[in-house]
Structure formats: structure tokens, C-alpha cells
Design a protein around this motif. Sequence first.
Motif, PDB file in Angstrom:
ATOM      1  N   HIS A  84       0.829  -1.212   0.000  1.00 56.60           N
ATOM      2  CA  HIS A  84       0.000   0.000   0.000  1.00 56.60           C
ATOM      3  C   HIS A  84       0.862   1.259   0.000  1.00 56.60           C
ATOM      4  O   HIS A  84       0.680   2.137  -0.847  1.00 56.60           O
ATOM      5  CB  HIS A  84      -0.941  -0.021   1.202  1.00 56.60           C
ATOM      6  CG  HIS A  84      -1.735   1.232   1.338  1.00 56.60           C
ATOM      7  ND1 HIS A  84      -2.728   1.582   0.454  1.00 56.60           N
ATOM      8  CD2 HIS A  84      -1.666   2.251   2.235  1.00 56.60           C
ATOM      9  CE1 HIS A  84      -3.241   2.745   0.809  1.00 56.60           C
ATOM     10  NE2 HIS A  84      -2.612   3.177   1.880  1.00 56.60           N
TER      11      HIS A  84
ATOM     12  N   HIS B 265       0.561   2.257  -3.781  1.00 59.36           N
ATOM     13  CA  HIS B 265      -0.769   2.848  -3.977  1.00 59.36           C
ATOM     14  C   HIS B 265      -0.847   4.333  -3.644  1.00 59.36           C
ATOM     15  O   HIS B 265      -1.640   5.049  -4.244  1.00 59.36           O
ATOM     16  CB  HIS B 265      -1.811   2.108  -3.133  1.00 59.36           C
ATOM     17  CG  HIS B 265      -1.914   0.638  -3.440  1.00 59.36           C
ATOM     18  ND1 HIS B 265      -2.485  -0.277  -2.595  1.00 59.36           N
ATOM     19  CD2 HIS B 265      -1.507  -0.070  -4.536  1.00 59.36           C
ATOM     20  CE1 HIS B 265      -2.429  -1.481  -3.121  1.00 59.36           C
ATOM     21  NE2 HIS B 265      -1.825  -1.394  -4.295  1.00 59.36           N
TER      22      HIS B 265
ATOM     23  N   CYS C 203      -7.194  -3.556  -2.030  1.00 55.42           N
ATOM     24  CA  CYS C 203      -6.334  -3.261  -0.882  1.00 55.42           C
ATOM     25  C   CYS C 203      -7.200  -2.769   0.284  1.00 55.42           C
ATOM     26  O   CYS C 203      -8.013  -1.863   0.128  1.00 55.42           O
ATOM     27  CB  CYS C 203      -5.312  -2.202  -1.295  1.00 55.42           C
ATOM     28  SG  CYS C 203      -4.435  -1.444   0.068  1.00 55.42           S
TER      29      CYS C 203
ATOM     30  N   TYR D 115      -6.280  -1.145   2.954  1.00 53.22           N
ATOM     31  CA  TYR D 115      -5.919   0.228   3.339  1.00 53.22           C
ATOM     32  C   TYR D 115      -6.533   1.221   2.363  1.00 53.22           C
ATOM     33  O   TYR D 115      -7.042   2.265   2.764  1.00 53.22           O
ATOM     34  CB  TYR D 115      -4.400   0.374   3.426  1.00 53.22           C
ATOM     35  CG  TYR D 115      -3.808  -0.584   4.425  1.00 53.22           C
ATOM     36  CD1 TYR D 115      -3.881  -0.325   5.794  1.00 53.22           C
ATOM     37  CD2 TYR D 115      -3.221  -1.780   4.018  1.00 53.22           C
ATOM     38  CE1 TYR D 115      -3.381  -1.213   6.730  1.00 53.22           C
ATOM     39  CE2 TYR D 115      -2.723  -2.684   4.951  1.00 53.22           C
ATOM     40  CZ  TYR D 115      -2.803  -2.390   6.300  1.00 53.22           C
ATOM     41  OH  TYR D 115      -2.314  -3.284   7.224  1.00 53.22           O
ATOM     42  N   CYS D 116      -6.485   0.895   1.064  1.00 54.14           N
ATOM     43  CA  CYS D 116      -7.110   1.749   0.057  1.00 54.14           C
ATOM     44  C   CYS D 116      -8.608   1.868   0.319  1.00 54.14           C
ATOM     45  O   CYS D 116      -9.187   2.940   0.187  1.00 54.14           O
ATOM     46  CB  CYS D 116      -6.882   1.195  -1.348  1.00 54.14           C
ATOM     47  SG  CYS D 116      -5.263   1.585  -2.024  1.00 54.14           S
TER      48      CYS D 116
HETATM   49 ZN   LIG Z   1      -3.607   0.381  -1.001  1.00 54.18          ZN
END
Ligand SMILES: [Zn+2]
Length: 494
Positions: A422, A426, A442, A444-445
Motif C-alpha cells: 500500500h 498505492h 487493498c 488500506y485503500c
Molecule cells: Zn492500497
Amino acid sequence: MKKTPTFQFIKSNQKNERSGQTMIFIIMILVCLTIVVMLNFDVHKIIRTKTVTQNAGDAAALMAARWQGITLNLEGELNIMHALAMVNDDNDTIDAISNIQARLSYVGPMIAFMAAQQAAKNNGIYVNDDFTARIHEHADKVRYVYPTEPDNNGNPLFPEPWPNAWSEYADMLDTVADNGIAAAPDNQHLYADYTSGHPLLDIGFYEAVAGRNWCWFVHNYPNYNVARTDPPTTLLEGYKSYPPTWWPPLPFIPNRQYINSETFGLGINKLTTTFDSFATSYNAAGSSDSHINTSSSISNQVSTWYGYSSAAWSKWDSMDVHGSQNFPVVGTVRPQYNYTGADAVIRIIADITRITPGAGDSEVPQQITWTAAAKPFGMLNEADRPNAFQIILPAFKDVRLIPISASSTPSGGAFNIPWRIHIENHLTKYLAEGPNGLNPDCWYCSQLSAAKGKWEDPLFRQTGANWLAIPENKNLCYTQSGPGGPGGGTRVAH
Ligand SMILES: [Zn+2]
């Protein structure tokens, strides 16, 4: 007395019903027993796997720390040989010793890394393919990206500590990974890591969004936009949804001299000074069995020694009961142990498959993760810490497990692979393109997305701000934080 047929009919029907009930009862008992047996099997399997994982993690961390201690002792011996060579004015030997010391600060930790794998495998842990792939990937980065990456002025961003160092270092990483990684180094400090200072690089931010932990924003970013044009307020209230990107850019990677390995680094530094500066304090400490020749012929000559970096080797504040982290221990750390510095943190993941029927499939694969930290300890003499005189001297004799929260492992752990992907792959895209740049796979995304109840949703942030606007709620952030203090809990393992 003669029974009427009706009565008989009723009785026989009751009998059938009873035997039917008994059957159902027996089947129920059998089902319960089967579940108990399966559960029992699972519990034993989980406990066994957990024990194996813990033993292997602890063994690997201790082994890595032992090799860190051995390497520091070797660096110390080489410093003493350096001093002896100076007495004899032998500059070639001094050069050779310095070259060995530079290489040793990479080779030693790599042996620690390799020995940790052996310790984990000897304790029943299998190779983890994700870990192995990750180390191979990183070796490629060291080999191909590190030598060519320029800084803002066009100079090398990662200057080599000796010619061809990155290629040799990559070879060592590949060698360890070729045998398979079972114990991941959880306190890696990669050269390309952002050092700090951005909420998007703080794993706690994502956890706060996911868990609607509004207090986190009060504790961590109370005045985050103070440097910006808006009036000072919490990150929660100050943030403006995309477009345009509200976030400040990610911090630059600092350009510095590389002396320590990224994995199990020793926290050492090159000190260009006179021997006198160490020897004076050493003699002042009243050491009688000093095997350092403090002959006046070398005391005023300036030379480059391997010493302890003051950034890495400082007071062990995280173990301080009165410190900012309120570490939950009884008593204070004894002065001779009160130093940070080289330590080794290990992450082990073991797969287990449950057979008890769960919510989904009948065979539910689960993972047990264990992290362990260990640290080499020693003393120069009866009372002095190994780093008392800045210069490295052979002093390390012992190795102990330490709490994870008192170790040098970075936020989120260095070997939390999804987290690393991430921040490495990302974030730049998210900062450039807003929520459209996020990766849907993801976790976290997904916390940053514009979906309902996520970060880019203005209503989500408003909910938090409204909650905090009520004084009684905000007070809860302070009164219910528990022994962990303002962080909302100290990360203490075992
Ligand atoms: Zn991410």
C-alpha cells in the motif's frame, strides 16, 4: 380387565413416538459429540500450532540477536586491531581493517538473518512463499534500483559504502532467500522508507477510520492543518474531499551515508576523531584491565573508528515507566541495561485448517502470526554499558527476549506485506488521482475510498466531528484511554 382396542391403539402410537424421540435424542447427542470431537481436534491443533509458532519465533529472534552481538564484538576487536596498527604506523593494515569493518556491518546481519531462518525451521516452521518472494523482490531492487536512483541534485540517492556494495548485498539477500524464508525480519528499515510525518504513512490512521475511533484524531493530529491556510483544527474536521488533493505531498527520502544493513542493522556509525577522545573517558572510568593500548603516540592522531550511532544507541525510553509510553512494568530498567540499539524482531506466520464447520466453507484456513523481539546485551566492565564510550569494543555476552513495543519495529511491522504494498505502490497514485487512483483489492485503500462510511465520504468525517463536538464525548477520549495513555493503548506483546 380387558383393554379397549382404542386404548391399545393409543398406547402403541405413544410407544412409537417415544422410540422416535429417543432416536432424535441419540442423533442430537451424536451430532454434539462429533462437534465436540472436531472442536477438540481443532483446539489442540491451534494450541499446538501456536506453541510451535511461538517457540520458533522466539528462537529465531534470539538467534538473530546473538549474531548481532557477535558482529558487534568483531567490530570491537577490529577497532582494537586498528589501535594496535596505529601504534606501528601501519597504514595498509588500518585501511584493510576499515574495509573489513564496512563489509562486516552488512555481512554480520545477513548471517543473523540466515541463522534466524535455520532456528525457525529447526522448530518446525515451513518456508513462507510470500516472505521468500518479498526478499527476492527486494534483492532485485537493491541490485538494480539502488545504484541508479538519483536524488534531487542528480547525485546518487543511495551512495555505496564500498565499490560494488549493492550488488554484493543483493547477492547475500538472494542467498538467504534461495533457501526459503520462514522467519521474516519485522524490524527492517529499508533505505527507501519514508521516515515519518504523514498521516497516510501511519497505519493507525487506517485503523481509526475502519474502527471509527474518533479519539485517535484528537490524540494524533489535533492541529494537523495549522501550517495550512485553514484555522487549526483536527485532521478529521480540516480535511476536504477530493478534488483537489488536500493531503500534503509525501516526505522526501533523505540522502545519507549508508553504513548499516537494512535487515538487523547494528546502529553503528563512523567516528572521525582522535583516540584520545575515547581513551580519556575510558581511563577516567577507572578500568584496570584495559586491553587498549592508550599509548600517547596514537592518542592525538585523527582516524576513523567504528562507533555507536547516537540516534540508534540512546536511553531505552520505551521501557521507562514514567516515560511518554507508560510502559507497564514494575520498577525501572537497571542502568547497565538502559540502552536501545541493535535488536532483532521476527514475524512468523503459520497456516492452520479448521475442520469444525464455520460460517463459510467446511475447511477454513486460518493464520497464526507471532512476533518476537530479542536484543544483545553486555557490559564493558562491572558497571558500564557497552556504548558508554561511543567506540565499539567487544562487550556483548548475552541475549534476551524483549517486549515488541520496546523494540525498534516500525509502525505496522516491516513485514506486513499488504501494508508495504500500500505505501510503496498505492499512495502516490491516490495523491495524484484521488479516490479513483485507489486499488479496490487493498484493505488500506478501501478505508480511504469515497464509499459510505469511509474517509473521502464527507458525511463520515462529519459524524466524527459531531461526536467530538460534544464535550462529554471528547472527555471520554482522555478518561477511557486506560493504562496506555494518550495513544489509546500501548502495543505490548507477551
Ligand atoms: Zn492500497
